[in-house]
Write an enzyme that holds these catalytic residues in place. Sequence first.
Site, PDB file in Angstrom:
ATOM      1  N   ALA A  84      28.919  42.032  39.738  1.00 23.10           N
ATOM      2  CA  ALA A  84      28.740  42.571  38.392  1.00 23.10           C
ATOM      3  C   ALA A  84      30.021  43.167  37.828  1.00 23.10           C
ATOM      4  O   ALA A  84      30.096  43.444  36.634  1.00 23.10           O
ATOM      5  CB  ALA A  84      27.635  43.633  38.388  1.00 23.10           C
ATOM      6  N   LYS A  85      31.012  43.426  38.674  1.00 25.17           N
ATOM      7  CA  LYS A  85      32.321  43.948  38.264  1.00 25.17           C
ATOM      8  C   LYS A  85      32.180  45.159  37.350  1.00 25.17           C
ATOM      9  O   LYS A  85      32.851  45.266  36.312  1.00 25.17           O
ATOM     10  CB  LYS A  85      33.145  42.858  37.593  1.00 25.17           C
ATOM     11  CG  LYS A  85      33.462  41.679  38.517  1.00 25.17           C
ATOM     12  CD  LYS A  85      34.326  40.655  37.819  1.00 25.17           C
ATOM     13  CE  LYS A  85      34.673  39.491  38.734  1.00 25.17           C
ATOM     14  NZ  LYS A  85      33.516  38.632  39.062  1.00 25.17           N
ATOM     15  N   ARG A  86      31.352  46.099  37.725  1.00 31.86           N
ATOM     16  CA  ARG A  86      31.138  47.279  36.911  1.00 31.86           C
ATOM     17  C   ARG A  86      32.288  48.278  37.077  1.00 31.86           C
ATOM     18  O   ARG A  86      32.860  48.410  38.156  1.00 31.86           O
ATOM     19  CB  ARG A  86      29.819  47.959  37.269  1.00 31.86           C
ATOM     20  CG  ARG A  86      28.575  47.123  36.988  1.00 31.86           C
ATOM     21  CD  ARG A  86      28.484  46.748  35.516  1.00 31.86           C
ATOM     22  NE  ARG A  86      27.182  46.206  35.163  1.00 31.86           N
ATOM     23  CZ  ARG A  86      26.958  44.964  34.761  1.00 31.86           C
ATOM     24  NH1 ARG A  86      27.963  44.118  34.673  1.00 31.86           N
ATOM     25  NH2 ARG A  86      25.744  44.563  34.449  1.00 31.86           N
TER      26      ARG A  86
END
Length: 318
Positions: A84-86
Amino acid sequence: MDLYGPLCVGLDPHPGLLVAWGLTDDAAGLREFARRVLDAVGGRVAAIKPQSALFERHGSAGVAVLEEIVAAGREAGTLVIVDAKRGDIGSTMAAYADAYLRDGSPLAGDALTVSPFLGFGSLAPAIDTALATGRGLFVLALTSNPEGASVQHALTPPALHPPATQTPPAPTPPAPQSPSAGVSSLQAGSQEPIDRTRRAAQGRSVAGVIADAAGVLNAAELGARGGTLGSIGLVVGATIGDAAVRLGIDLAAVRGPLLAPGVGAQGAGPDELAAVFGSARRAVLASSSRAVLAAGPDVANLRAAARRAADDASAALR
């Protein structure tokens, strides 16, 4: 990884792939795609990595499929890395940690990809929650996309850092709250080692600062619990060539897992894996998406493609 080999299969249901598989580009097609991939590789590879955005684009029904994948991976004994590369600050980052790392959350896999480019310290809520719940993080560091180098290879100017003589603020002691409130399993909390790394970072590349911070956190965690790899890993593209060497980054010193996208269709094979990771290769989880998924939709073909990819990665990384 010793049991299944060092392969992570990416679940990237691009619209064109769904059509190529004879599936509809909607939640129903997405669910059938996920079912076939999980039938092929569940319990047969070390990890799967669903790309969150490609499920989110179908709205709540697509997110529901992502939740099903997380549950199915758990049932199959396959690690799930939610890609999700949050990355955000304060309460927003704490909310992301709550969604993707809290016990009981339907989106909480075994690990989460995160972006440190609002400052590594902004990841503290995710770090604390991951450590408290026994999950992991993969922090973007040296990614496989060519444009990433313009930021990740850049040297950090001294103006970004406090003087070496400045006394850092004392860490806030962990409070008896839920993991989502930012409680760290490390006695000193996550912020102190991050601050210590930042004060020593003058002239280092951005990727080097990220790697150093991960290494400090992992050393503290391993000192408390033992083991060989900590919970804070890095995303290091298998196609970056000699970038880590040129930037003076010792990937083995990270003492955490290294997720290596770019294997297969993006051009990285056994030679590239061995050259990029060197003495850190035993910590590598090689990620392959298109090279495996192109063998679909037949489950047997998918399974065979995953087996070949796992064998190639094992040969390169032993």
